[in-house]
Design a protein around this motif. Structure first.
Motif, PDB file in Angstrom:
ATOM      1  N   ILE A 300       0.855  -1.175   0.000  1.00 44.21           N
ATOM      2  CA  ILE A 300       0.000   0.000   0.000  1.00 44.21           C
ATOM      3  C   ILE A 300       0.898   1.234   0.000  1.00 44.21           C
ATOM      4  CG2 ILE A 300      -2.073  -0.967   1.033  1.00 44.21           C
ATOM      5  CD1 ILE A 300      -0.978  -0.187   3.753  1.00 44.21           C
ATOM      6  N   LEU A 301       0.394   2.293  -0.587  1.00 48.59           N
ATOM      7  CA  LEU A 301       1.221   3.500  -0.704  1.00 48.59           C
ATOM      8  C   LEU A 301       1.137   4.307   0.588  1.00 48.59           C
ATOM      9  CD1 LEU A 301       2.996   4.975  -2.726  1.00 48.59           C
ATOM     10  CD2 LEU A 301       1.010   6.254  -3.463  1.00 48.59           C
ATOM     11  N   VAL A 302       2.282   4.619   1.140  1.00 50.69           N
ATOM     12  CA  VAL A 302       2.318   5.451   2.348  1.00 50.69           C
ATOM     13  C   VAL A 302       3.229   6.654   2.105  1.00 50.69           C
ATOM     14  CG1 VAL A 302       1.824   3.581   3.970  1.00 50.69           C
ATOM     15  CG2 VAL A 302       4.173   4.050   3.353  1.00 50.69           C
ATOM     16  N   GLN A 303       3.054   7.666   2.942  1.00 45.38           N
ATOM     17  CA  GLN A 303       3.793   8.913   2.720  1.00 45.38           C
ATOM     18  C   GLN A 303       5.297   8.710   2.765  1.00 45.38           C
ATOM     19  OE1 GLN A 303       1.937   8.106   5.242  1.00 45.38           O
ATOM     20  NE2 GLN A 303       0.701   9.786   5.995  1.00 45.38           N
ATOM     21  N   THR A 304       5.730   7.790   3.654  1.00 41.91           N
ATOM     22  CA  THR A 304       7.160   7.558   3.819  1.00 41.91           C
ATOM     23  C   THR A 304       7.806   7.165   2.487  1.00 41.91           C
ATOM     24  OG1 THR A 304       6.334   6.486   5.805  1.00 41.91           O
ATOM     25  CG2 THR A 304       8.702   6.512   5.512  1.00 41.91           C
ATOM     26  N   PRO A 476      -4.138  12.131  -2.429  1.00 42.69           N
ATOM     27  CA  PRO A 476      -4.045  12.680  -1.071  1.00 42.69           C
ATOM     28  C   PRO A 476      -2.801  12.231  -0.314  1.00 42.69           C
ATOM     29  CG  PRO A 476      -6.242  11.825  -1.485  1.00 42.69           C
ATOM     30  CD  PRO A 476      -5.396  11.405  -2.639  1.00 42.69           C
ATOM     31  N   ILE A 477      -2.302  11.044  -0.629  1.00 45.53           N
ATOM     32  CA  ILE A 477      -1.116  10.551   0.088  1.00 45.53           C
ATOM     33  C   ILE A 477       0.108  11.371  -0.311  1.00 45.53           C
ATOM     34  CG2 ILE A 477       0.331   8.520   0.502  1.00 45.53           C
ATOM     35  CD1 ILE A 477      -2.278   6.968  -0.416  1.00 45.53           C
ATOM     36  N   LEU A 484       4.295  16.725   5.061  1.00 40.00           N
ATOM     37  CA  LEU A 484       5.305  16.146   5.936  1.00 40.00           C
ATOM     38  C   LEU A 484       6.690  16.749   5.665  1.00 40.00           C
ATOM     39  CD1 LEU A 484       4.790  13.856   7.969  1.00 40.00           C
ATOM     40  CD2 LEU A 484       5.863  12.311   6.364  1.00 40.00           C
TER      41      LEU A 484
ATOM     42  N   ARG B  11      -9.307   2.822  10.896  1.00 46.75           N
ATOM     43  CA  ARG B  11      -8.622   1.814  10.072  1.00 46.75           C
ATOM     44  C   ARG B  11      -9.691   0.981   9.375  1.00 46.75           C
ATOM     45  NH1 ARG B  11      -6.157  -0.366   6.455  1.00 46.75           N
ATOM     46  NH2 ARG B  11      -4.371  -1.746   6.736  1.00 46.75           N
ATOM     47  N   TYR B  54      -1.006   0.413   9.468  1.00 44.75           N
ATOM     48  CA  TYR B  54      -1.120   1.847   9.194  1.00 44.75           C
ATOM     49  C   TYR B  54      -2.552   2.310   9.372  1.00 44.75           C
ATOM     50  CZ  TYR B  54       3.547   1.840   7.317  1.00 44.75           C
ATOM     51  OH  TYR B  54       4.900   1.742   7.196  1.00 44.75           O
ATOM     52  N   VAL B  68       3.623   6.617  12.012  1.00 45.86           N
ATOM     53  CA  VAL B  68       3.679   6.487  10.551  1.00 45.86           C
ATOM     54  C   VAL B  68       4.900   7.217   9.994  1.00 45.86           C
ATOM     55  CG1 VAL B  68       2.472   6.998   8.386  1.00 45.86           C
ATOM     56  CG2 VAL B  68       1.187   6.224  10.367  1.00 45.86           C
ATOM     57  N   HIS B  69       5.150   8.394  10.535  1.00 47.05           N
ATOM     58  CA  HIS B  69       6.227   9.224   9.970  1.00 47.05           C
ATOM     59  C   HIS B  69       7.615   8.763  10.401  1.00 47.05           C
ATOM     60  CE1 HIS B  69       3.023  12.615   9.827  1.00 47.05           C
ATOM     61  NE2 HIS B  69       2.812  11.659   8.960  1.00 47.05           N
ATOM     62  N   SER B 330      -7.470  13.820   4.327  1.00 44.01           N
ATOM     63  CA  SER B 330      -7.100  12.837   3.320  1.00 44.01           C
ATOM     64  C   SER B 330      -6.720  11.531   3.988  1.00 44.01           C
ATOM     65  CB  SER B 330      -5.906  13.374   2.546  1.00 44.01           C
ATOM     66  OG  SER B 330      -4.885  13.683   3.451  1.00 44.01           O
ATOM     67  N   PRO B 331      -6.986  10.410   3.313  1.00 45.19           N
ATOM     68  CA  PRO B 331      -6.568   9.146   3.907  1.00 45.19           C
ATOM     69  C   PRO B 331      -5.054   9.033   3.908  1.00 45.19           C
ATOM     70  CG  PRO B 331      -7.417   8.805   1.700  1.00 45.19           C
ATOM     71  CD  PRO B 331      -7.612  10.242   2.015  1.00 45.19           C
ATOM     72  N   LEU B 332      -4.540   8.420   4.938  1.00 46.47           N
ATOM     73  CA  LEU B 332      -3.092   8.259   5.006  1.00 46.47           C
ATOM     74  C   LEU B 332      -2.630   7.180   4.052  1.00 46.47           C
ATOM     75  CD1 LEU B 332      -2.545   8.461   8.824  1.00 46.47           C
ATOM     76  CD2 LEU B 332      -2.111  10.209   7.148  1.00 46.47           C
ATOM     77  N   ILE B 333      -3.489   6.199   3.850  1.00 43.00           N
ATOM     78  CA  ILE B 333      -3.117   5.123   2.938  1.00 43.00           C
ATOM     79  C   ILE B 333      -4.331   4.752   2.101  1.00 43.00           C
ATOM     80  CG2 ILE B 333      -1.362   4.075   4.379  1.00 43.00           C
ATOM     81  CD1 ILE B 333      -3.520   2.042   5.197  1.00 43.00           C
ATOM     82  N   THR B 334      -4.088   4.104   1.017  1.00 43.00           N
ATOM     83  CA  THR B 334      -5.208   3.549   0.253  1.00 43.00           C
ATOM     84  C   THR B 334      -4.947   2.072   0.059  1.00 43.00           C
ATOM     85  OG1 THR B 334      -4.072   4.094  -1.784  1.00 43.00           O
ATOM     86  CG2 THR B 334      -5.757   5.630  -1.066  1.00 43.00           C
ATOM     87  N   ASP B 335      -5.998   1.300   0.223  1.00 41.27           N
ATOM     88  CA  ASP B 335      -5.898  -0.121  -0.090  1.00 41.27           C
ATOM     89  C   ASP B 335      -6.348  -0.289  -1.522  1.00 41.27           C
ATOM     90  OD1 ASP B 335      -5.097  -1.067   2.389  1.00 41.27           O
ATOM     91  OD2 ASP B 335      -7.119  -0.795   3.156  1.00 41.27           O
TER      92      ASP B 335
END
Lengths: 489, 336
Positions: A300-304, A476-477, A484, B11, B54, B68-69, B330-335
């Protein structure tokens, strides 16, 4: 009484923790002990028996054959199969989470598992050397060729172990067992036929093939080694991806390597002395695993992951859409790399067409290449519709691919028995059907080429559209990653 | 600064909303029990705190660091003990701890010393040469705790550590947790055995369907009113116990619930202890020969059921913060 902790000095701190763990476990595993002892006992008995009856000139060759057969069984079958559950056992046992929380990266975990099995194979290799030395005294030994053969066998074992360890990241039992048991022999045979037997045409005996006394044989061996090293590396990288936390991007290196390798082939394609078929095969070997893995990414895509790309402005962001470890970016990467690969193959064909020397490249070869490309894209199209948002994308993809290949087999048999290939057009939605059409259809190769191009383009369009839909959702990510970067605290 | 801070956490797993707007804070050095039915969202929240999962939305921090960061920093601060973990074949307890100590970056004498300390603390020294997959459940949990403590984390997150343990192993585990709490570690522990949580936790967090339904200390819960706002008393009399139920029938705000050998269990519809004293005085005045009159402490299971009952009855509308609209968050992640 001294504390048991004081005895914890059996392995140096410099050795990877993963390797220490795997060696401690692996050396006590019954499979290894049984293989090791059986090999020693058998080889000793066999040599003594042969020594007692050594009045024939061919006894040395027979002994070589037996030694290599048993060594091959141990390192090409038993040892790679030990990797089948290497990662899945960690995933199922919940221990992978605990490892991820340490300083071990998923790469180090996978590499440790692989190195442990390979080092045990190396131990097996080292133990047959005394038997080979003894065998030397029976005469008729081509020392150099037998050593090359032994090394190639060991390298193949390393690659096969990488395949099983990499695939062991799938929790699907079907994939973990069927692929190594059915897929590995097929893969091995294909690679051997493709490279080794190509280069060794005209050699007198089997072992003479490995004397490396011709340029062709040297190129063939080098190509084979490069192919299995690349394949092994790709599969280990797949394993790392399957167990990696979302914050790790393993796709980056894998895709960059494949991209530049394809670029090199594109350049090589311009030289008329390079064998066209070899360029096509190498292109497929480089692009194939990279595309399959890219199309089946389940991260899954995350900001990191986005941060390093976002930091580099617009170009970085654009690169990200090809290099993020997700399947939508995998689709874009697949389309890009397919186009480069096709350019590499067809630029050579065009070059050949414009020169006087004889070209081996024709519409038939083009149909095969495009059918294989379509064969890689075809399961991915089904997958994005049938298994959306599911884990185990590799497993689903490979099952769909197996289905498409079975379909190809059935179609070929049907076409042969009916003595007509016209009905194959009804199955043209599966690009692999064009390979069957080449054999059976009375149609012109140019028509088939046109057909397979249309089917491939349609598959690419479907995948591209689907990828763009998901890429838009991820915006949005990227935005979050920008925030960040602006506010690191 | 809190040891654990969860803010408006969501979540989703596809269509399943596992965590639904959860917000809570746990101060440094405290022990917090996490209670909820299976599938309530406990493990998901704990895994997010341990950087193993996440959030779809919202944030979670460990000692002020966003999970997360900056996951690598969080991992140095947190010790994670999952509800179930497999042990390795052909590997002794000592080798098991040695592997994790090496993986955590300990080297040489420091590694051996750290393993020794953890083995001493969890009483694993006699088991050092036993294969780790041949241990009993209690021993395995001690080994898991030892592994989680190897890097001396400030915060310990334990998911159902007492599940499947026999009473002796449970007592041992409880003792270890108490010692860790005395050492100033923050402990976030989930369990189904509420009575045990009540004994060792400074606060309790109840979760239901992915939402926090209560956050408070165990004593308040035990002394709190029941689902209809009353307080329970045990009344015992000399003579005919039927007298208690007969007397209750004639009284407003008092309800006879259950007959007991020498009296009964009654509910008084007030939290005010002086009103309870008045009722006692009236009983005596009306001729009941009271031998015992005391407020019953509810057990935590009753308290939990009461809270769920209140939610079902709509008396306590514990609505999570509204789900942000796509334009505002905004969502932090997308599935995918």
């Amino acid at each position: 009484m001294s504390s048991p902790v004081t005895f914890l000095t059996d392995f140096s701190d410099r050795i990877s923790p993963m390797l220490v763990k795997e060696l401690r476990q692996g050396m006590r595993a019954k499979t290894f002990i049984v293989v090791f002892l059986s090999l020693q006992i058998f080889l000793a008995v066999m040599l003594f028996s042969a020594g007692a009856a050594s009045n024939s000139n061919s006894v040395g060759t027979v002994i070589s054959g037996i030694i290599f057969s048993f060594f091959a069984a141990a390192v090409l079958v038993v040892q790679p199969l030990r990797g089948i559950s290497a990662l899945s056992s960690e995933v199922k046992g919940n221990t992978i989470d605990m490892m991820v929380l340490t300083r071990l990266s998923s790469w180090r975990i996978v590499l440790g598992k692989w190195v442990a099995i390979v080092s045990q194979s190396a131990l097996l290799l080292s133990t047959i050397i005394p038997y080979l030395i003894l065998r030397y005294f029976f005469g008729g030994m081509n020392l150099f060729a037998e050593l090359v053969f032994l090394i190639l066998m060991f390298l193949t074992s390393m690659a096969l172990t990488a395949v099983t360890v990499g695939l062991s990241g799938c929790t699907s039992v079907i994939i973990r067992f069927l692929i190594p048991i059915i897929g590995l022999p097929v893969l091995l045979w294909t690679l051997a036929v493709t490279f080794l037997f190509r280069g060794f045409r005209g050699s007198s005996g089997f072992m003479d093939l490995f004397s490396l006394d011709s340029t062709d044989s040297r190129i063939a061996v080098l190509s084979y080694v490069a192919a299995i090293v690349y394949l092994g590396g790709s599969m280990l990288s797949l394993g790392a991806s399957l167990i990696a936390p979302a914050a790790e991007n393993h796709a980056f290196l894998r895709r960059i390597v494949a991209f530049f390798a394809q670029l090199v082939l594109l350049v090589l394609g311009g030289f008329d002395k390079i064998d066209m078929a070899l360029v096509a095969i190498l292109s497929l070997i480089i692009a194939g695993p990279a595309m399959v893995i890219a199309l089946t990414e389940s991260a899954i895509l995350v900001q990191t992951v986005c941060k390093p790309f976002v930091k580099r402005g617009r170009i970085g962001r654009a690169l990200g859409w090809f290099l993020y470890p997700t399947w939508p970016s995998g689709i874009l990467f697949t389309i890009l790399i397919s186009l480069i690969g096709l350019a590499a193959i067809f630029s050579h064909a065009m070059f050949d067409a414009g020169t006087s020397h004889t070209s081996v490249w024709g519409d038939e070869e083009a149909v095969v290449i495009l059918s294989l490309l379509g064969g890689i894209l075809f399961p991915a199209v089904w997958q994005v519709f049938l298994f959306r948002g599911e884990g185990q994308r590799v497993a689903h993809y490979l099952l769909l691919l197996a289905g498409a290949l079975v379909m190809l087999g059935i179609l070929t048999i049907l076409a042969e028995s009916m003595n007509s290939g016209a009905f194959l057009w009804f199955f043209a939605w599966n690009p692999l059907a064009f390979i069957a059409m080449l054999e059976e259809s009375k149609l012109d190769d140019e028509v088939l080429l046109g057909g397979v191009i249309i089917v491939d383009l349609m598959l690419m369009c479907i995948l591209f559209t689907r990828a763009m839909m998901d890429i838009r959702k991820s915006a949005p990510i990227i935005h979050e990653a920008e925030i960040l970067l602006e506010n690191p605290g | 600064m809190s040891a654990l801070k969860v803010n408006n956490l969501y979540r989703y797993f596809g269509a399943l909303q596992a965590v639904n707007g959860v917000t809570f804070e746990i101060p440094h050095g405290s022990v917090c029990g996490f209670v909820g039915a299976n599938g309530a969202g406990k493990t998901t929240i704990m895994r997010i705190l341990a950087t193993l999962d996440y959030p779809t939305l919202g944030s979670a921090e460990v000692c002020g660091i966003n999970v997360v960061h900056r996951p690598a920093e969080v991992r140095r601060l947190i010790g994670w003990m999952p509800d179930h973990f497999g042990n390795y074949e052909h590997m002794t307890v000592l080798e098991y701890l040695d592997f994790y100590a090496r993986a955590l970056g300990y080297k040489g004498q420091e590694r051996r010393q750290r393993i020794q300390e953890v083995m001493d603390f969890t009483d694993l020294v006699p088991l050092a040469d036993r294969f780790s997959n041949k241990l009993s459940k209690g021993m395995t949990q001690r080994l898991g705790l030892g592994r989680a403590l190897l890097h001396d984390p400030q915060v310990l997150v334990m998911d159902e550590p007492a599940a499947g343990l026999d009473p002796k192993a449970r007592v041992e585990l409880k003792h270890l947790i108490r010692v860790l709490a005395q050492e100033g570690k923050t402990i976030f522990i989930s369990s189904h055995i509420l009575s045990e949580l009540g004994e060792m936790c400074d606060s309790l967090l109840f979760i239901n369907n992915g939402r926090i339904v209560h956050h408070g200390d165990a004593e308040t819960l035990k002394r709190g009113s029941d689902s209809v706002g009353g307080v329970l008393y045990d009344v015992q009399v000399a003579g005919d116990p039927q007298g208690v139920s007969d007397w209750c029938v004639l009284q407003p705000n008092v309800e006879f619930l259950e007959a007991r050998k020498h009296g009964g269990r009654i509910r008084i519809d007030t939290q005010d202890p002086t009103k309870a004293a008045d009722i006692l005085a009236r009983m005596v005045k009306d001729g009941l020969r009271i031998t015992e009159f005391h407020r019953e402490q509810r057990n935590l299971e009753d308290a939990f059921i009461d809270i769920l009952g209140r939610l079902d009855a709509g008396k306590e509308a514990l609505v999570p913060p509204p789900l942000p609209t796509p334009s505002s968050a905004s969502p932090l992640i997308t599935d995918h």
